[in-house]
Design a protein around this motif. Sequence first.
Motif, short mmCIF file in Angstrom:
data_model
loop_
_atom_site.label_atom_id
_atom_site.label_comp_id
_atom_site.label_asym_id
_atom_site.label_seq_id
_atom_site.Cartn_x
_atom_site.Cartn_y
_atom_site.Cartn_z
N ARG A 290 -5.41 -33.40 -16.10
CA ARG A 290 -5.80 -32.00 -16.14
C ARG A 290 -6.07 -31.52 -14.72
O ARG A 290 -6.35 -32.34 -13.83
CB ARG A 290 -7.06 -31.83 -16.99
N PRO A 291 -5.99 -30.21 -14.49
CA PRO A 291 -6.15 -29.68 -13.13
C PRO A 291 -7.40 -30.21 -12.43
O PRO A 291 -7.35 -30.48 -11.23
CB PRO A 291 -6.25 -28.17 -13.37
N SER A 292 -8.51 -30.38 -13.19
CA SER A 292 -9.74 -30.82 -12.53
C SER A 292 -9.61 -32.23 -11.98
O SER A 292 -10.42 -32.65 -11.15
CB SER A 292 -10.90 -30.75 -13.52
N GLN A 293 -8.59 -32.98 -12.46
CA GLN A 293 -8.41 -34.35 -11.97
C GLN A 293 -7.42 -34.43 -10.81
O GLN A 293 -7.05 -35.50 -10.37
CB GLN A 293 -7.91 -35.25 -13.12
N LEU A 294 -6.94 -33.26 -10.38
CA LEU A 294 -5.94 -33.23 -9.32
C LEU A 294 -6.54 -32.62 -8.05
O LEU A 294 -7.46 -31.80 -8.13
CB LEU A 294 -4.73 -32.38 -9.75
N SER A 295 -5.99 -33.01 -6.90
CA SER A 295 -6.43 -32.41 -5.65
C SER A 295 -5.83 -31.01 -5.54
O SER A 295 -4.92 -30.64 -6.29
CB SER A 295 -5.97 -33.26 -4.47
N GLY A 296 -6.32 -30.24 -4.57
CA GLY A 296 -5.81 -28.89 -4.38
C GLY A 296 -4.31 -28.89 -4.15
O GLY A 296 -3.57 -28.10 -4.73
N GLY A 297 -3.84 -29.82 -3.29
CA GLY A 297 -2.41 -29.88 -2.99
C GLY A 297 -1.61 -30.20 -4.24
O GLY A 297 -0.57 -29.59 -4.51
N GLN A 298 -2.14 -31.14 -5.03
CA GLN A 298 -1.43 -31.51 -6.26
C GLN A 298 -1.40 -30.34 -7.24
O GLN A 298 -0.39 -30.09 -7.90
CB GLN A 298 -2.12 -32.71 -6.91
N ALA B 259 1.97 -27.84 4.16
CA ALA B 259 3.32 -28.18 4.63
C ALA B 259 4.16 -28.75 3.50
O ALA B 259 5.34 -28.42 3.35
CB ALA B 259 3.22 -29.17 5.78
N GLU B 260 3.52 -29.57 2.68
CA GLU B 260 4.22 -30.17 1.54
C GLU B 260 4.76 -29.08 0.61
O GLU B 260 5.94 -29.08 0.25
CB GLU B 260 3.24 -31.02 0.75
N VAL B 261 3.86 -28.16 0.27
CA VAL B 261 4.23 -27.12 -0.68
C VAL B 261 5.35 -26.25 -0.10
O VAL B 261 6.33 -25.93 -0.78
CB VAL B 261 3.00 -26.26 -1.04
N LEU B 262 5.20 -25.91 1.18
CA LEU B 262 6.23 -25.08 1.81
C LEU B 262 7.55 -25.83 1.86
O LEU B 262 8.63 -25.25 1.67
CB LEU B 262 5.78 -24.68 3.22
N GLY B 263 7.46 -27.16 2.09
CA GLY B 263 8.67 -27.98 2.08
C GLY B 263 9.37 -27.90 0.72
O GLY B 263 10.59 -27.73 0.64
N PHE B 264 8.58 -27.96 -0.35
CA PHE B 264 9.19 -27.88 -1.69
C PHE B 264 9.86 -26.54 -1.88
O PHE B 264 10.95 -26.46 -2.45
CB PHE B 264 8.12 -28.06 -2.78
N LEU B 265 9.18 -25.50 -1.41
CA LEU B 265 9.76 -24.17 -1.60
C LEU B 265 11.09 -24.07 -0.83
O LEU B 265 12.09 -23.57 -1.35
CB LEU B 265 8.78 -23.07 -1.13
N ARG B 266 11.09 -24.60 0.41
CA ARG B 266 12.33 -24.51 1.19
C ARG B 266 13.42 -25.35 0.53
O ARG B 266 14.56 -24.94 0.42
CB ARG B 266 12.08 -24.98 2.63
N ASN B 267 13.04 -26.55 0.05
CA ASN B 267 14.01 -27.38 -0.65
C ASN B 267 14.60 -26.69 -1.86
O ASN B 267 15.78 -26.82 -2.16
CB ASN B 267 13.37 -28.70 -1.09
N SER B 268 13.71 -25.99 -2.58
CA SER B 268 14.21 -25.34 -3.80
C SER B 268 15.23 -24.27 -3.45
O SER B 268 16.13 -23.98 -4.23
CB SER B 268 13.05 -24.76 -4.62
N VAL B 269 15.08 -23.67 -2.27
CA VAL B 269 16.05 -22.68 -1.85
C VAL B 269 17.33 -23.35 -1.37
O VAL B 269 18.43 -23.00 -1.78
CB VAL B 269 15.45 -21.80 -0.71
N ARG B 270 17.18 -24.40 -0.58
CA ARG B 270 18.34 -25.09 -0.01
C ARG B 270 19.13 -25.82 -1.09
O ARG B 270 20.33 -25.70 -1.21
CB ARG B 270 17.90 -26.12 1.05
N GLU B 271 18.38 -26.62 -1.88
CA GLU B 271 19.08 -27.52 -2.79
C GLU B 271 19.31 -26.91 -4.16
O GLU B 271 20.30 -27.18 -4.81
CB GLU B 271 18.28 -28.82 -2.93
N LEU B 272 18.37 -26.10 -4.62
CA LEU B 272 18.49 -25.55 -5.98
C LEU B 272 18.91 -24.09 -5.97
O LEU B 272 18.99 -23.47 -7.02
CB LEU B 272 17.17 -25.72 -6.74
N ARG C 258 -1.75 -30.18 5.79
CA ARG C 258 -0.79 -31.17 5.33
C ARG C 258 -0.27 -30.81 3.94
O ARG C 258 0.94 -30.79 3.69
CB ARG C 258 -1.43 -32.56 5.31
N SER C 259 -1.20 -30.48 3.03
CA SER C 259 -0.78 -30.09 1.68
C SER C 259 0.04 -28.82 1.74
O SER C 259 1.03 -28.67 1.01
CB SER C 259 -2.00 -29.85 0.80
#
Lengths: 839, 283
Positions: free
Chosen positions: B158-166, B198-211, B195-196
């Motif tokens: 559940r969300p409460s068991q995840l870190s902000g980045g997750q 950067a991760e999220v932004l990386g996913f967003l960029r990947n989703s644009v590039r790859e998907l 750091r988190s």
Amino acid sequence: MFRTALRNVLAHKARLLMTVLAVMLGVAFVSGTLVFTNTISNAFQNSSAKGFDQVDVAVTPESQEDKGNTVGKTPELTQALLDKSAEVPGAASAIGVVDGFTAIADKDGKLIGGGFQSQGGNYWGDKDPRYPLAEGSAPRGANQVAIDSETAERAGYEVGDTVRLSIDGPVLKPTVVGIFTTDDGNVAAGGSLALFDTATAQKLFGKTGTYDQIDVKAAAGTSQAALKSALDDALPKDLIETTTGEQLADDQAEMISSQLSGLRQGLLVFAGIALFVGTFIIANTFTMLVAQRTKELALLRAVGASRRQVTRSVLIEAFVVGTVAAVAGLVAGIGIGAGLRELMGTFDATIPAGPLVITPGTVLTALAVGILITMPAAWLPGRRAAKIPPVAAMSSLHAQATAKSLVLRNTLGALFSGAGVAVVLAATTMDGSSGQAPMGLGAVLLIIGVFILTPLLSRPLIAAASPVLRIFGVSGKLARQNSVRNPRRTAATASALMIGLTLITGMTVMADSLQQGIDKMASSALRADYVVSMANGNELSPDVDRKLRALDDVTASSPLRNAPSRIDGETEYLTGVNGSVIGELTDLPLDGGAFRVGGTQVVVDDDTAKSHGWRAGSSFTAHYEDGKAQRLTVAGVYEGNEMIQGIMLDNGTLTPHLTDPTDMRVMVKTADGTSEATKDALEKALGSNPAIKVQDKKDLSNEIAQMFTLILNMVYGLLAMAVIVAVLGVINTLAMSVFERSQEIGMLRAIGLDRKGIKRMVRLESLVISLFGGVLGIGLGVFFGWAAGELLASRMATYELVLPWARMGVFLLLAATVGVLAALWPARRAARLAPLTGG
Amino acid sequence: MTTASSPRLRPGVPPAGRATAVAARATDLSKIYGQGETQVVALDRVSVEFRQAEFTAIMGPSGSGKSTLMHCVAGLDTFSSGSVRIGDTELGSLKDKQLTKLRRDKIGFIFQAFNLLPTLTALENITLPMDIAGRRADQQWLDSVIQMVGLRDRLGHRPSQLSGGQQQRVAVARALASKPDIIFGDEPTGNLDSRSGAEVLGFLRNSVRELEQTVVMVTHDPVAAAYADRVVFLADGRVVDEMYRPTADAVLDFLLRFSGGVDIGGSAARPQTPEFDAKGRTS
């Protein structure tokens, strides 16, 4: 600080309105009850005090106890005693009083009043000071009567009219010669009073030459106490008792207030329930208000307000709300009190006129209740408010629900519930009266236990509803999860409904079961087609049985003649029956021996047999009223019930020993069985007597049913209050949920849940919470109904548990309706929330 | 005043050979609050296009209207005049119900404060938009999305068991899961450590590039903006410039230079503090 608190009160009007309403309802109920009971007891007291104006000292016969083998007799107040009383020093005059039951029929032949307050008496001489004549003259001779002005007005009788009266059977048709006014409490309370001249009254009431009471009036300058001691000296002490008029008035006032205290207590219990339920709503509301103001309160803390100041600001707010609600409740309560009096009036129960009594006590109680309930209910949220860290002012998050462990709570709840169930179960094994107290205690323990346990219970019970909720897709799923998200709050909300439904269900189960038992009793034990009795439960003249027996239609009839006797030094009432036909009229299961009544052969019910250690074949000596003794033999032992019990012997054996035989009822079997025509014929044969009831089995059980229905309807009406309060509670809780989750709801709206979906989510949450409360309440109610029934069953052989499924279905539907109604406003509010825009 | 007269800077030009189909377009979009003297113009005849498979960042000082622009284009808010199209759909004529459906089916959202439902597991949160629509998720697509954000072993939490980045990765997966035409992010890294973020932004960029997803993101962080293909600058309710293939330095340069003309506060002058806007106040 005070100004800040006051501003807050005014800033959240809608929500406060609900709190005020919740407190107000409770206070209104309490103060209404007090106003109503104070008003009527005051009115009764006034009228009863007036009723004793003419009596300075009353002389009554001293009742003699049954001793040894003799049945005690009441000494007679003779004319000689009356004359002596009038001549006592300090006595101005003395009046002999004779009274008894006298039914008056209205012009349609119907009994006036309920029968219980149909009184008759004597008019003393030409001008009775007790009864000032408004019209006409004093009654003289057997064919004249005077009636009270209220009865005359009600039935439209005037001087010169012929009225139909009945005393113990035969119908009399005297002429009304006088109409008088009276302060008599019975008349004031809706009864009727018919007066004959003294000789006629003595003859009619079977007291020829004697009086029931002698009222002595003191001469000017003589105190009541002085007159009393003079009378005590002059009259034979062992035969009479003297009481001053003041004492009589006091006694009557005390009796009236003790009669009313039952009603008052009953009403106050319901008021208590309404307030109890209201407490949660108030606590919930303040929790919500505090949650909404987290940021504001944190800001106060950040700029330097102490914890105490924050708590105090919440308490001041509660005080203002409590005071406003208490005042409003008091005003509404006065209205309720006045309304109840009017309502009683429409039910033919006239209450003596009198001013509406609002005592300082009532006002203080109302204010105290309103404020004392609100303040503690607001205290906990207030403390929580004080604990808000100043830094919360900087964050956009609302106060999170405390996720404190429920372990302690659950342990406590389990202990209470366990103890409650154990005590209730133990109580069911006791017999009727001794089991009542433990059962009440157990019930309270169990309710408290379940109440504490509701957060725990909410999970499995609501999970059980999830297959149904799944039909509603995401809305259903979210509703289910939201409803168990704050188990404490869900529990508090559901409990409000639970308590109301527990009481309603318990009462209904008991009433239906009792009804069933009574039906069974009436139909199984009786073979007679009709039972004839007096409207007020008074005794019938043997004449009634004679007349019925003479009818062609009647194939068998037997009176149930009641006579005291002494057996083994104890008073036992004997039931004289027509031994040759009693077997045809009743159907009583035998425990032993044969059902044979005749000569010295008698039958005895199982309880009496057990208490004397008799079996079929035993014999005993009965000492009759006239002092004669007779050896009787137990022919059989039957299973008695509430209608037929005791020692039954043949009237041929019993009647010769009675000076004034009277019958409780007469059982009749006819050739045609039950039909309207037969009933008419029987009534006609008895002279269409207004005071005599001819009832078949169905009438009998209906009559008893009516009583239950009346009580049940009253209970339903009062509990409606608890339900209204519960609705307010559910609204509050939902509004709170919606508020706390406004960000979530905004997100759902943003990612594509439409308004309908949001509405449905809130409604389903409401429905789930309400049904949860409903199921708990009905479950507990059935348990209590069953347990109370076990107690009743020990006193009523034919009692049997009946579960009113249809009615329970209606209650569940009621809970669902509460849910749907309560969700209307919060759901609309939720649906209006804009899709989430900001972070 | 028109955008043409504003100072312009072009560190990059539109890349040639990329798809030019438009996912969303605002034309002469205006949003005005209040009336008369108290009237506030939040958006002043803004025209902007968001092309498919492009990652756009919207930047601007506090009160520039960047969030308002996003809300109007995403169908979260109404506008006073002009037009907004998502694909072929004109939003101005839609009722609330149709707008809701459009958001559900065509648009994905990522919020600054994650906004997950605390009662649902990570997986349930990801599939929530499909659940609302009553659709089954495309399992293969869902798998690849989950794979990409690296949440495979956290789905039952559940969300409460995840870190902000997750949590924000769950939010990204939720936005991607229903294959929307366009994803809007409102300061998606605002509540995350670098750091988190950067991760999220990386996913967003990947989703644009790859998907080949289309992503539009409001941000005030030049580093975050550097992940985008293009940056649109807003000030005073107008588009003042745009920049292709931005770098953090170029964006910061622009902002610093631009602050000479428009007062955007002294904090923007310090390169070590990317936030030139009070946290939490994005519009």
